[in-house]
Write an enzyme that holds these catalytic residues in place. Sequence first.
Site, PDB file in Angstrom:
ATOM      1  N   ILE A  24      86.580 101.517   1.669  1.00  0.00           N
ATOM      2  CA  ILE A  24      86.496 101.484  -0.287  1.00  0.00           C
ATOM      3  C   ILE A  24      87.078 103.218  -0.443  1.00  0.00           C
ATOM      4  CG2 ILE A  24      84.423 101.959  -2.200  1.00  0.00           C
ATOM      5  CD1 ILE A  24      84.098  99.360  -0.886  1.00  0.00           C
TER       6      ILE A  24
ATOM      7  N   CYS B 141      79.772 101.301   4.861  1.00  0.00           N
ATOM      8  CA  CYS B 141      79.548 101.434   6.339  1.00  0.00           C
ATOM      9  C   CYS B 141      77.812 101.018   6.861  1.00  0.00           C
ATOM     10  CB  CYS B 141      80.556 102.706   6.484  1.00  0.00           C
ATOM     11  SG  CYS B 141      81.852 103.163   5.519  1.00  0.00           S
TER      12      CYS B 141
ATOM     13  N   SER C 281      75.539  98.384 -10.338  1.00  0.00           N
ATOM     14  CA  SER C 281      74.036  97.025 -10.552  1.00  0.00           C
ATOM     15  C   SER C 281      73.475  98.432 -10.881  1.00  0.00           C
ATOM     16  CB  SER C 281      73.138  96.962  -9.560  1.00  0.00           C
ATOM     17  OG  SER C 281      72.589  96.037  -9.697  1.00  0.00           O
TER      18      SER C 281
ATOM     19  N   ILE D 169      73.242  84.684 -11.189  1.00  0.00           N
ATOM     20  CA  ILE D 169      73.024  83.543  -9.982  1.00  0.00           C
ATOM     21  C   ILE D 169      71.548  82.962 -11.110  1.00  0.00           C
ATOM     22  CG2 ILE D 169      71.121  85.119  -9.037  1.00  0.00           C
ATOM     23  CD1 ILE D 169      71.345  83.068  -6.763  1.00  0.00           C
TER      24      ILE D 169
ATOM     25  N   ASP E 292      86.654 111.114   1.351  1.00  0.00           N
ATOM     26  CA  ASP E 292      85.376 111.224   1.208  1.00  0.00           C
ATOM     27  C   ASP E 292      85.010 112.155   2.479  1.00  0.00           C
ATOM     28  OD1 ASP E 292      84.828 108.987   1.657  1.00  0.00           O
ATOM     29  OD2 ASP E 292      83.127 108.517   0.205  1.00  0.00           O
TER      30      ASP E 292
END
Length: 589
Positions: free
Chosen positions: A51, A2, A367, A291, A99
Amino acid sequence: MCGIAGEISFSGCPSVAVVGQMLDHLAHRGPDATGMYSQDNICLGHRRLKIIDLSNHANQPMVDAQLGLTLVFNGCIYNYRHLRQELEQLGYHFFSKSDTEVILKAYAQWGEQCLDKFNGMFSFAIFERDSGQLFVARDRLGIKPFYYFHHASGLAFASTLPALLQHPAADVTIDPVALNHYFSFRAIVGDKTIFKNIKKLSPGFWMKISSDGQIKQYCYWKLPEKSSQSNPLSDEQEWSEKLESCLIDSVKRRLEADVPVGVLLSGGLDSSLIVGLLSQLGKRDIHTFSIGFEQVAEEEGNEFRYSDVIAERYSTRHFKIFANHDRLLSSLRSCVAAMSEPMVSHDVIGFYLLSEKVSQHVKVVQSGQGADEVFGGYHWYPPMIDIPLERAAETYAKAYFSCDFNEYKKLVQPHLVSHDHAMRYVQDYFQRDRADTAIDQTLMLDTEVMLVDDPVKRLDNMTMAFGIEARVPFLDHQLVELAHQMPYELKVRDGGKYLLKQVARRLIPHEVIDRPKGYFPVPGLRNMQGAYLALAKQVFCEPAARERGLFNQSYIDNMLAAPEQFTTRFGSRLWQVTLLELWLQQHLK
């Protein structure tokens, strides 16, 4: 997830049209829904990325008329289910499964202390109908952004700096302190931005703005002081077990979603370990994404041989993106447009192109950002081990700064040079004596400051450019606090991240763990030759570049004539000046 924007007015009503313009610039962060709330002295706007709770019941701004509260929120509270149960036992009733609503009820119950209960990443603003007050907060490690400025008749805020620049009262005077930070740190840190009167809410802070313009800020979280005697080198196995348990919990929390969750797999230890932990949790058919770029001279442009090992070992659904020079060049300007602030690190274009591919498959990824700072993986940590605190700032600057003050004075116009603000910032940090060793205080500095405004910001901006939520398990605050308690020897030993590697040995192949440390390689930007040099020349030929009056033009001409002479271990200084000027041209049209 968002994007948020809004304004509280201290006299009259804020402009709905202006907040709408800011929202338009946040559309990429929230492509699934948009909403606005305006009443009396407040206007709040939201762009939604769905989400958790995909229904319209979770749309924002979220209004709870019974509580008299309205919320706009960016992020994810991973422990929201547990908090919801606690709040239901206290008598609260819920109309959604989100949430977002948990934040509203938690604030109604505990006020600003609700922040201590949240495990997650967030920036949000809550308007109190009865008091006319606005309460805003940012997560402990600054994973989610919050920009704002205070003007004569109000305070405006947004999730990105370019969105905030849509406000007609935004002042774009360059801040000499921030400029100095940018060239020394490769980032603008703390509460500053490149513009003197536009700020960031610092990580771990909340702020209250009253209807008459009074502002109060408070730091609700920071790493505690540390003594080398408080946690003496104890049983390594015990620390290892604690770390593995905490890592599993962190990765598991970041699976909380009503959509699939993938992994950005660089081929390094950190992202590979995430895949291994997910596999241990029973996850199969994981989407992974890597990548690579074309080789330049002897510098290889990809690490596919390592990411392939992990993808094959765990049978992931692996996607490899190869970006040749043409694609890299054609995407640079749109990548810069997606930057909330100037981001000089070469890997930012990698994250941008990778995110474009990821967006075709998943909305959420995990990540490995943060592991190097939290667990001691960088090359500038070993020199800090035996240095007395009184020499810490000087030693850190020598290892970390990409531009010393003497060179900086040659680069920028004299009216922008007063003091070595970057050096002063580091000196002030080390003088706080929050640890009794230089290495521990260095790890704190990088975790609380440098991490936030460089790798974490890059990840947020480039993934959100394509409506992707990136989650960083190595920055779970409970994991960060555990790592902070560890003796530094367990972090920096044997080339760095020692204990993390020991845990990883039980989960992932040794050839990924024991490989030479790599960085996201983008050789074209490091070398600045051919078409990349032509781009730099084009940027500095623009009238705006000369009219802006930031740089000593003769020094820029020297860079353009011989870019190879201005390449450091951190990359090309020509790219650093080009990136800043290009960013200003794109966002100050």
